[in-house]
Design a protein around this motif. Structure first.
Motif, PDB file in Angstrom:
ATOM      1  N   ILE A  42      37.661  49.721  39.652  1.00 32.50           N
ATOM      2  CA  ILE A  42      36.575  48.745  39.776  1.00 32.50           C
ATOM      3  C   ILE A  42      37.139  47.326  39.835  1.00 32.50           C
ATOM      4  CG2 ILE A  42      34.574  47.735  38.606  1.00 32.50           C
ATOM      5  CD1 ILE A  42      33.926  50.615  37.640  1.00 32.50           C
ATOM      6  N   ASN A  45      39.539  46.950  43.110  1.00 34.34           N
ATOM      7  CA  ASN A  45      38.825  46.904  44.387  1.00 34.34           C
ATOM      8  C   ASN A  45      37.941  45.663  44.506  1.00 34.34           C
ATOM      9  OD1 ASN A  45      39.936  49.231  45.616  1.00 34.34           O
ATOM     10  ND2 ASN A  45      38.633  50.508  44.342  1.00 34.34           N
ATOM     11  N   SER A  46      37.405  45.191  43.388  1.00 35.05           N
ATOM     12  CA  SER A  46      36.624  43.949  43.410  1.00 35.05           C
ATOM     13  C   SER A  46      37.520  42.788  43.791  1.00 35.05           C
ATOM     14  CB  SER A  46      35.990  43.689  42.040  1.00 35.05           C
ATOM     15  OG  SER A  46      35.065  44.699  41.740  1.00 35.05           O
ATOM     16  N   TRP A  47      38.692  42.706  43.177  1.00 33.52           N
ATOM     17  CA  TRP A  47      39.648  41.658  43.510  1.00 33.52           C
ATOM     18  C   TRP A  47      40.091  41.774  44.971  1.00 33.52           C
ATOM     19  CZ3 TRP A  47      44.806  42.713  44.789  1.00 33.52           C
ATOM     20  CH2 TRP A  47      45.571  41.569  45.082  1.00 33.52           C
ATOM     21  N   ALA A  49      38.523  43.030  47.513  1.00 25.26           N
ATOM     22  CA  ALA A  49      37.438  42.603  48.402  1.00 25.26           C
ATOM     23  C   ALA A  49      37.324  41.077  48.420  1.00 25.26           C
ATOM     24  CB  ALA A  49      36.117  43.233  47.962  1.00 25.26           C
ATOM     25  N   LEU A  50      37.451  40.455  47.259  1.00 25.22           N
ATOM     26  CA  LEU A  50      37.398  38.999  47.185  1.00 25.22           C
ATOM     27  C   LEU A  50      38.563  38.382  47.951  1.00 25.22           C
ATOM     28  CD1 LEU A  50      35.964  36.513  46.012  1.00 25.22           C
ATOM     29  CD2 LEU A  50      37.385  36.783  43.958  1.00 25.22           C
TER      30      LEU A  50
END
Length: 181
Positions: A42, A45-47, A49-50
């Protein structure tokens, strides 16, 4: 000394594998920071995407320079090694510009305004003055660009904090300590 081991390829969670494999392919190896960060699909993948979204804002010299300025303020030696390497090899910044960026400056006036603003954002935790916002606007940045600078500061701070907490083994060439520049 690392506080968490970089994952071996067979240890990477399935949900982190696609993003990590993409980075490995693009970079040519798997940086220890990413192999450590991948333990949390989580967060990783958030990083990722950013990072992917913000790789389209401003220009590469300004983005890498902001990374250097923010990493210097946050005392993240791992990120300083990475951003110094990418600034030299990808953004084609000369060594004197890399040192200036670490100090929150640039020889280019527009980039200098962005770096000074980014440094103010991190130093004041976002509580910049009206004069700070006016200065970056006067340099030619629209409000959307100012928002992108703030987002870059936040993204680079995330990796700075991650690396300062977990202290992954450095896999880029060492840089001069901050007190010596």
């Amino acid at each position: 000394m690392p506080r968490s081991a970089a994952l071996k390829p067979e240890q990477v969670p399935a949900d982190s594998k696609p993003a990590l494999d993409t980075f490995t392919k693009n970079i040519g190896f798997t940086p220890n920071m990413m192999a450590t960060f991948a333990a949390s699909p989580i967060a990783f993948n958030s990083w990722a995407a950013l990072l992917g979204s913000l790789s389209k804002v401003l220009d590469v010299k300004t983005r890498d320079s902001i990374g250097l300025a923010v990493s210097e303020v946050n005392g993240c030696n791992y990120c300083l090694t990475v951003h110094s390497f990418t600034a030299e090899h990808m953004a084609k910044l000369p060594a004197d510009e890399i040192i200036l960026a670490r100090k929150g400056h640039a020889s280019d006036p527009k980039r200098d305004a962005a770096l000074q603003f980014a440094r103010k954002v991190i130093e004041t935790r976002g509580k910049v003055s009206d004069a700070d916002v006016k200065a970056v606007r006067d340099a030619g940045y629209m409000d959307a660009n100012v928002m992108e600078i703030v987002a870059l500061v936040a993204m680079y701070s995330l990796t700075n904090f991650f690396n300062n907490v977990f202290d992954p083994e450095k896999d880029f060439p060492a840089v001069t300590p901050a007190g010596s520049i």
